[in-house]
Design an enzyme around this catalytic site. Sequence first.
Site, PDB file in Angstrom:
ATOM      1  N   HIS A   1      -7.560  -8.353 -30.369  1.00  0.00           N
ATOM      2  CA  HIS A   1      -8.446  -9.235 -31.115  1.00  0.00           C
ATOM      3  C   HIS A   1      -7.740 -10.607 -30.989  1.00  0.00           C
ATOM      4  O   HIS A   1      -6.606 -10.787 -30.958  1.00  0.00           O
ATOM      5  CB  HIS A   1      -8.104  -8.945 -32.677  1.00  0.00           C
TER       6      HIS A   1
ATOM      7  N   ASP B   1     -14.175  -2.380 -34.478  1.00  0.00           N
ATOM      8  CA  ASP B   1     -15.205  -1.968 -33.906  1.00  0.00           C
ATOM      9  C   ASP B   1     -14.900  -0.440 -33.299  1.00  0.00           C
ATOM     10  O   ASP B   1     -15.686   0.252 -32.782  1.00  0.00           O
ATOM     11  CB  ASP B   1     -15.759  -2.764 -32.671  1.00  0.00           C
TER      12      ASP B   1
ATOM     13  N   HIS C   1     -17.884  -9.345 -28.673  1.00  0.00           N
ATOM     14  CA  HIS C   1     -18.091  -9.830 -30.038  1.00  0.00           C
ATOM     15  C   HIS C   1     -18.603  -8.389 -30.803  1.00  0.00           C
ATOM     16  O   HIS C   1     -18.120  -7.584 -30.771  1.00  0.00           O
ATOM     17  CB  HIS C   1     -18.855 -11.079 -30.213  1.00  0.00           C
TER      18      HIS C   1
HETATM   19  C1  LIG Z   1     -10.937  -9.278 -28.635  1.00  0.00           C
HETATM   20  C2  LIG Z   1     -10.712 -10.075 -27.168  1.00  0.00           C
HETATM   21  C3  LIG Z   1     -11.858 -10.789 -26.468  1.00  0.00           C
HETATM   22  C4  LIG Z   1      -9.639 -10.938 -27.456  1.00  0.00           C
HETATM   23  O1  LIG Z   1      -9.445 -11.812 -26.386  1.00  0.00           O
HETATM   24  P1  LIG Z   1      -8.265 -12.878 -26.207  1.00  0.00           P
HETATM   25  O2  LIG Z   1      -7.562 -13.287 -27.455  1.00  0.00           O
HETATM   26  O3  LIG Z   1      -8.926 -13.876 -25.230  1.00  0.00           O
HETATM   27  O4  LIG Z   1      -6.932 -12.063 -25.289  1.00  0.00           O
HETATM   28  P2  LIG Z   1      -6.735 -12.029 -23.991  1.00  0.00           P
HETATM   29  O5  LIG Z   1      -7.979 -11.643 -23.099  1.00  0.00           O
HETATM   30  O6  LIG Z   1      -5.913 -13.374 -23.569  1.00  0.00           O
HETATM   31  O7  LIG Z   1      -5.794 -10.787 -24.020  1.00  0.00           O
HETATM   32  C5  LIG Z   1      -4.400 -11.015 -23.648  1.00  0.00           C
HETATM   33  C6  LIG Z   1      -3.738 -10.096 -22.741  1.00  0.00           C
HETATM   34  O8  LIG Z   1      -4.095  -8.745 -23.301  1.00  0.00           O
HETATM   35  C7  LIG Z   1      -5.084  -7.983 -22.462  1.00  0.00           C
HETATM   36  N1  LIG Z   1      -6.070  -7.405 -23.309  1.00  0.00           N
HETATM   37  C8  LIG Z   1      -6.809  -7.851 -24.209  1.00  0.00           C
HETATM   38  N2  LIG Z   1      -7.573  -6.816 -24.867  1.00  0.00           N
HETATM   39  C9  LIG Z   1      -7.467  -5.719 -24.248  1.00  0.00           C
HETATM   40  C10 LIG Z   1      -7.983  -4.532 -24.078  1.00  0.00           C
HETATM   41  N3  LIG Z   1      -9.149  -4.309 -25.041  1.00  0.00           N
HETATM   42  N4  LIG Z   1      -7.736  -3.574 -23.515  1.00  0.00           N
HETATM   43  C11 LIG Z   1      -6.653  -3.914 -22.374  1.00  0.00           C
HETATM   44  N5  LIG Z   1      -6.088  -5.124 -22.050  1.00  0.00           N
HETATM   45  C12 LIG Z   1      -6.497  -5.994 -23.203  1.00  0.00           C
HETATM   46  C13 LIG Z   1      -5.698  -9.183 -21.466  1.00  0.00           C
HETATM   47  O9  LIG Z   1      -5.906  -8.573 -20.225  1.00  0.00           O
HETATM   48  C14 LIG Z   1      -4.294  -9.879 -21.482  1.00  0.00           C
HETATM   49  O10 LIG Z   1      -3.162  -9.224 -20.652  1.00  0.00           O
HETATM   50  P3  LIG Z   1      -2.474 -10.305 -19.616  1.00  0.00           P
HETATM   51  O11 LIG Z   1      -1.782 -11.279 -20.585  1.00  0.00           O
HETATM   52  O12 LIG Z   1      -1.882  -9.501 -18.741  1.00  0.00           O
HETATM   53  O13 LIG Z   1      -3.579 -11.095 -18.801  1.00  0.00           O
HETATM   54  C15 LIG Z   1     -10.230  -8.793 -26.310  1.00  0.00           C
HETATM   55  O14 LIG Z   1      -9.093  -8.255 -26.716  1.00  0.00           O
HETATM   56  C16 LIG Z   1     -11.001  -7.769 -25.810  1.00  0.00           C
HETATM   57  O15 LIG Z   1     -12.005  -8.143 -24.952  1.00  0.00           O
HETATM   58  N6  LIG Z   1     -11.235  -6.634 -26.400  1.00  0.00           N
HETATM   59  C17 LIG Z   1     -12.273  -5.873 -25.974  1.00  0.00           C
HETATM   60  C18 LIG Z   1     -13.553  -5.976 -26.725  1.00  0.00           C
HETATM   61  C19 LIG Z   1     -13.486  -5.906 -28.108  1.00  0.00           C
HETATM   62  O16 LIG Z   1     -13.116  -4.936 -28.846  1.00  0.00           O
HETATM   63  N7  LIG Z   1     -14.041  -6.919 -28.736  1.00  0.00           N
HETATM   64  C20 LIG Z   1     -14.057  -6.625 -30.290  1.00  0.00           C
HETATM   65  C21 LIG Z   1     -13.145  -7.825 -31.074  1.00  0.00           C
HETATM   66  S1  LIG Z   1     -13.297  -7.643 -32.795  1.00  0.00           S
END
Ligand SMILES: CC(C)(COP(=O)(O)OP(=O)(O)OC[C@H]1O[C@@H](n2cnc3c(N)ncnc32)[C@H](O)[C@@H]1OP(=O)(O)O)[C@@H](O)C(=O)NCCC(=O)NCCS
Length: 437
Positions: free
Chosen positions: A307, A363, A268
Amino acid sequence: MPKEALSILDQRTHSTYEIPTHDGTIRAMDLRQMKTGPEDFGLMTYDPAFMNTASCRSSITFIDGDKGILRYRGYPIEQLAEKCTFLEVAYLILFGELPTAPQLKEWVAEITHHTMLHETTKKFLEGFRYDAHPMGMLTSTVAALSTVYPEARHVLDPTVRALEIKRLIGKMPTIAAYTYRHSLGYPYVYPDNDFSYSENFMNMLWKMAEPKYQPNPIMARALDILFILHADHEQNCSANAMRAVGSSQADPFLSTAAACAALSGPLHGGANEEVLKMLDVIGSKDKVPAYMDKVKAGEFKLMGFGHRIYKNYDPRARIIKWAADKVFEVTGRNAKLDIALELERIALEDDYFVKRKLYPNVDFYSGIMYQAMGFKPEIFTVLFAIPRTAGWLAQWQELITDPEQKIARPRQVYIGEGARDVVPMENRVVVAPHPAA
Ligand SMILES: CC(C)(COP(=O)(O)OP(=O)(O)OC[C@H]1O[C@@H](n2cnc3c(N)ncnc32)[C@H](O)[C@@H]1OP(=O)(O)O)[C@@H](O)C(=O)NCCC(=O)NCCS
């Protein structure tokens, strides 16, 4: 006119049900009537991480994640960032309309007069270790304010709520600046009422021996824009924490502390700190492709990308990129920007990221800009918490005044053991640990 309803055939009982739809939703409680027999509790929905569940009706923030749209109370984020100050936007988020000039004057004066911390709170801060993480200090100190203002527990009293809202918005930059000075071992600087909200924050952060601190106007405006962009983001993890804790009628200081705790996680608000660490690990532009290969192999995530809601470019990331350029004109270019731009370039073309609709989020560039402004990465999430306090409080106020809301209490699907008797200690044997242990 098509009927606003679903017809559901329950194959288990061959019964049919008509479930009304409103605003693209059905009421989960309408499913409870679907039972297989008198002993059946009734049908529930199972939705870990709230992937498809609306927990409230809200009129604060609108996001269209597919189109990359963000609006507070109907106003596009781009216009607010260009034309307003943070305190104007905080007023809008909290009260629903942009303030008139006299309303703004009064609002600014009120917030400005709530920036001081009780001296005992200052002493409380002094108790933290020199290397305490600023987010831990912020969260604990916000919770500690609950002991300074015990009347805050009267959350159903609108006058009390209004006062605590002003206190929290006013004191948040002061606590944030003090956590920063504490980590550097510098004396705390008291708020200065001559300054705007962001200028005063800069003053409390960076004033040294000079009689009057002079904030750089470009940096102050950039900080104010960042505050606007971070002011609210509807039902994210920390807003949900604020609402969940607030729903028990805990006081707003404690609910805000819970929201701060939620924000601190690397998935987050902690993400911008992680972005900087990631750019340090990569080291130089030529190492980006090798790093991307590891991300695609699932070794780790690309921080600052992806996101839950935005499946398009995060509109805030675009504005931050613009504001960062303004800051770099004053500070000089942050060398990490080249690595970030290269990461973005590759990601926007690469099938792995395109297919999963992974774009830079808020971010991705904010950390680079904060670092150029002189902030250490440990304080980044604290910078996020200051403006988000306005959003949390608006969400909290909406919750408290919503007659449909009750204490937040999800259901569960129990998958544990059935009833069994306690075995005396001497007869117990080692069993494989439970998968959740
Ligand atoms: C923000 C976040 C938690 C959203 O998660 P979510 O909605 O649950 O999305 P998911 O984890 O289901 O991701 C879907 C797919 O994209 C991939 N993915 C998501 N974010 C990714 C990232 N930053 N880098 C690489 N792969 C990513 C996942 O591994 C998943 O792949 P798969 O379908 O092969 O398993 C996630 O994108 C993340 O961890 N980002 C990095 C942290 C970040 O920048 N957070 C700030 C948010 S404002």
